[in-house]
Write an enzyme that holds these catalytic residues in place. Structure first.
Site, mmCIF file in Angstrom:
data_model
loop_
_atom_site.group_PDB
_atom_site.id
_atom_site.type_symbol
_atom_site.label_atom_id
_atom_site.label_comp_id
_atom_site.label_asym_id
_atom_site.label_seq_id
_atom_site.Cartn_x
_atom_site.Cartn_y
_atom_site.Cartn_z
ATOM 1 N N ASP A 1 -45.561 87.873 40.887
ATOM 2 C CA ASP A 1 -45.079 88.151 39.540
ATOM 3 C C ASP A 1 -44.841 89.645 39.386
ATOM 4 O OD1 ASP A 1 -44.523 88.386 36.853
ATOM 5 O OD2 ASP A 1 -46.126 87.025 36.217
ATOM 6 N N CYS B 1 -39.240 87.346 33.938
ATOM 7 C CA CYS B 1 -39.094 88.022 35.234
ATOM 8 C C CYS B 1 -38.552 87.087 36.310
ATOM 9 C CB CYS B 1 -40.427 88.622 35.695
ATOM 10 S SG CYS B 1 -41.055 89.956 34.649
ATOM 11 N N ARG B 2 -39.416 86.248 36.862
ATOM 12 C CA ARG B 2 -39.047 85.448 38.033
ATOM 13 C C ARG B 2 -38.072 84.322 37.724
ATOM 14 N NH1 ARG B 2 -45.005 83.955 39.764
ATOM 15 N NH2 ARG B 2 -45.130 83.917 37.487
ATOM 16 N N SER B 3 -38.389 83.492 36.737
ATOM 17 C CA SER B 3 -37.515 82.332 36.498
ATOM 18 C C SER B 3 -36.137 82.730 35.972
ATOM 19 C CB SER B 3 -38.195 81.280 35.619
ATOM 20 O OG SER B 3 -38.562 81.793 34.366
ATOM 21 N N ASN C 1 -41.206 83.607 31.398
ATOM 22 C CA ASN C 1 -39.753 83.401 31.402
ATOM 23 C C ASN C 1 -38.994 84.698 31.113
ATOM 24 O OD1 ASN C 1 -37.266 81.484 29.594
ATOM 25 N ND2 ASN C 1 -37.400 81.778 31.787
ATOM 26 N N CYS D 1 -41.574 79.935 35.281
ATOM 27 C CA CYS D 1 -42.615 80.922 35.566
ATOM 28 C C CYS D 1 -43.486 81.050 34.319
ATOM 29 C CB CYS D 1 -42.029 82.258 36.033
ATOM 30 S SG CYS D 1 -41.175 83.236 34.780
#
Length: 157
Positions: A124, A13-15, A11, A8
Site C-alpha cells: 500500500d 491508491c492501488r485499486s 480506493n 483496496c
C-alpha cells in the site's frame, strides 16, 4: 460485457491505479465495448475523493487518464455485476467477505496474476510511498489479466 472490479482499502491508491491502467490497456486494444473496469474500497475514509496525489502523479508520468474517478465503497450489488473482483491484499479480501453477498463470492488476489513475484500482496503506497513499485506490479499484472480475460471470456463469445 466483462466487468472487472479492483478492491483496496481506501480506493485512492492501488485499486484506482489498477482501474486506470487496465482501462488504458483495454482502450489501446479497442475492447472498451467488451470490458468495463471499476474500483472500490472497503474503508469509507475517502469516499468521493479523487485518487491520491501519488497515484495521479505516476499515472500522469505514464500518460494514463484517471479523469472522473472518485473513491467509493464495495457494495452488495458489486457481487452481481462483476465477474472479476480482484483484491490487492488478504485484508481487503477478508473485508469484502464481510459485506452481505460477499461471503460466497469468488475473489481473486492481484498478485496471483504474477506468481513469479516474491511479493504476495500489493504494497500500500499510502503507507510506503513507493508508487513506482506499485505501478510496475500493476502494469505487469494488468497485462496478464487482460490476456486471461481475452482468452477465457472474449474468445468464447
Amino acid at each position: 460485457m466483462v466487468n472487472v472490479l479492483f478492491v483496496c482499502l481506501g480506493n485512492i491508491c492501488r485499486s484506482p491505479m489498477a482501474e486506470a491502467v487496465l482501462r488504458h490497456k483495454v482502450s489501446e486494444r479497442q475492447l472498451a465495448d467488451q470490458i468495463s473496469v471499476d474500483s472500490a474500497g472497503t474503508g469509507d475514509w475517502h469516499i468521493g475523493n479523487p485518487p491520491h496525489e501519488g497515484t495521479r502523479r505516476i499515472l500522469d508520468l505514464h500518460g494514463i487518464s484517471y479523469e472522473n474517478m472518485k473513491a467509493r465503497l464495495v457494495s452488495g450489488d458489486d457481487f452481481e455485476k462483476f465477474q472479476y473482483i480482484i483484491c490487492m491484499d488478504k485484508s481487503n479480501g477478508d473485508n469484502v467477505r464481510k459485506i452481505p453477498g460477499g461471503e460466497h463470492s469468488e475473489l481473486l488476489f492481484f498478485m496471483d496474476l504474477l506468481p513469479e513475484a516474491e511479493l504476495r500482496e500489493v504494497p500500500d503506497p499510502y503507507f510506503t510511498g513507493n508508487f513506482e513499485q506499485v505501478y510496475e506490479l500493476i502494469d505487469a499484472g494488468c497485462d496478464v489479466l487482460l490476456e486471461q480475460i481475452i482468452k477465457d471470456k472474449l474468445q468464447q463469445a
